[in-house]
Design a protein around this motif. Structure first.
Motif, PDB file in Angstrom:
ATOM      1  N   LEU A  40       0.253   5.346   0.314  1.00 18.85           N
ATOM      2  CA  LEU A  40      -0.764   6.348   0.636  1.00 18.85           C
ATOM      3  C   LEU A  40      -0.356   7.711   0.103  1.00 18.85           C
TER       4      LEU A  40
ATOM      5  N   VAL B 265      -6.575   1.092   6.173  1.00 16.89           N
ATOM      6  CA  VAL B 265      -5.309   0.373   5.917  1.00 16.89           C
ATOM      7  C   VAL B 265      -5.512  -1.130   6.120  1.00 16.89           C
ATOM      8  N   LYS B 266      -6.196  -1.498   7.193  1.00 18.10           N
ATOM      9  CA  LYS B 266      -6.426  -2.939   7.461  1.00 18.10           C
ATOM     10  C   LYS B 266      -7.217  -3.572   6.318  1.00 18.10           C
TER      11      LYS B 266
ATOM     12  N   VAL C  54       2.250  -0.258   5.387  1.00 16.08           N
ATOM     13  CA  VAL C  54       2.216   0.849   4.425  1.00 16.08           C
ATOM     14  C   VAL C  54       3.656   1.058   3.966  1.00 16.08           C
TER      15      VAL C  54
ATOM     16  N   ASN D 276      -4.888  -4.018   3.367  1.00 13.71           N
ATOM     17  CA  ASN D 276      -3.929  -5.120   3.604  1.00 13.71           C
ATOM     18  C   ASN D 276      -4.612  -6.470   3.399  1.00 13.71           C
TER      19      ASN D 276
ATOM     20  N   ALA E 264      -3.125   5.520  10.748  1.00  8.47           N
ATOM     21  CA  ALA E 264      -3.025   4.731   9.509  1.00  8.47           C
ATOM     22  C   ALA E 264      -1.760   3.872   9.522  1.00  8.47           C
ATOM     23  N   LEU E 265      -0.634   4.483   9.879  1.00 12.82           N
ATOM     24  CA  LEU E 265       0.641   3.759   9.774  1.00 12.82           C
ATOM     25  C   LEU E 265       0.771   2.691  10.859  1.00 12.82           C
TER      26      LEU E 265
ATOM     27  N   VAL F 122      -8.822   5.393   2.055  1.00 11.45           N
ATOM     28  CA  VAL F 122      -8.207   5.277   3.387  1.00 11.45           C
ATOM     29  C   VAL F 122      -8.625   6.440   4.284  1.00 11.45           C
TER      30      VAL F 122
ATOM     31  N   LEU G  83       0.831  -1.204   0.000  1.00  7.96           N
ATOM     32  CA  LEU G  83       0.000   0.000   0.000  1.00  7.96           C
ATOM     33  C   LEU G  83       0.872   1.262   0.000  1.00  7.96           C
TER      34      LEU G  83
END
Ligand SMILES: Cc1ncc(COP(=O)(O)OP(=O)(O)O)c(N)n1
Ligand code: TZP
Ligand code: MG
Length: 212
Positions: free
Chosen positions: A8, A198-199, A32, A202, A26-27, A187, A6
């Motif tokens: 971003l 993010v999850k 990421v 992934n 997010a991170l 996101v 990913l």
């Protein structure tokens, strides 16, 4: 880890003090590879302030911090690299500004020719899009996933897929060989927050990587 990761991009306007918390969420939620600071129509000091706040959050987590459009500011502010489009600084000038070790990515729309040119010049990645409709940056270029397949079979240089990508529609791009899926809206505007976004990506990338 899946072969596809990913990437971003920030929303085009943000308050660094507020966005810092969203970026950390997010991170901290999953894998990421990098974050691109993409601020449009702002002055240089606004970019500098945003880099000063957001770059350490990213780099301290091992996530590359890339600046959009401005190789000069990327070099000045300690970013890991820069992304340039076809109307921005040409690749050679961008590379000269950021140095041999920095990441330089180039927008190639739906063009095999532009991508070959960028890769041969030394770009670290080429970006294709917009694969799906998007209001973040409306684009009349609409590549098909088979462009990613052609590229990844032909070339070593990684390719990024961008434009309207969601956890629900990313599978064809992952299966076609995208090295990175680049996302803004799905996101940062995820109804349960950017960490959930993010999850979800992934999980979708993992599922598409495993599926035949
Ligand atoms: C990863 C990635 N791909 C494409 C773009 C678009 O770049 P560009 O065409 O220069 O348009 P702007 O983003 O500058 O409006 C990108 N930024 N990142
Ligand atoms: C910067 C850019 N370049 C092509 S599409 C796009 C925007 C991607 O944003 P979103 O993920 O919200 O569609
Ligand atoms: Mg640009």
């Amino acid at each position: 880890m899946a072969d596809c990761r990913l990437y971003l991009c920030t929303p085009p306007a943000l308050d660094p003090a507020v966005f810092a918390d969203q970026l950390a969420q997010a991170l901290d939620a999953g894998d990421v590879a990098c974050i691109q600071l993409r601020l449009k129509d702002v002055d240089d000091d606004t970019v500098r302030r945003a880099v000063d706040v957001l770059r350490p959050i990213s780099q301290s987590r091992g996530v590359a911090f890339i600046l959009n459009d401005r190789p000069d500011l990327a070099a000045e502010t300690g970013c890991d690299g820069v992304h340039v489009g076809q109307s921005d600084w040409p690749y050679a000038k961008a590379r000269k500004a950021v140095g041999a070790d920095a990441i330089v990515g180039v927008t190639c729309h739906d063009s095999r020719h532009l991508a070959m040119e960028a890769a041969e010049a030394g770009a670290d990645y080429v970006a294709f899009g917009a694969f799906y409709p998007t209001t973040t940056k409306p684009s009349h270029y609409r590549p098909e996933p088979d462009l990613l397949q052609w590229w990844s079979e032909m070339m070593e240089v990684p390719c990024v897929a961008i434009g309207g990508i969601t956890p629900e529609n990313c599978a064809p791009l992952v299966k076609a060989g995208a090295d990175f899926i680049c996302v803004v809206t799905a996101v940062w505007n995820h109804p349960e927050g950017p960490g959930a976004g993010v999850k979800a990506f992934n999980a979708a990338i993992e599922a598409a990587s495993g599926a035949t």
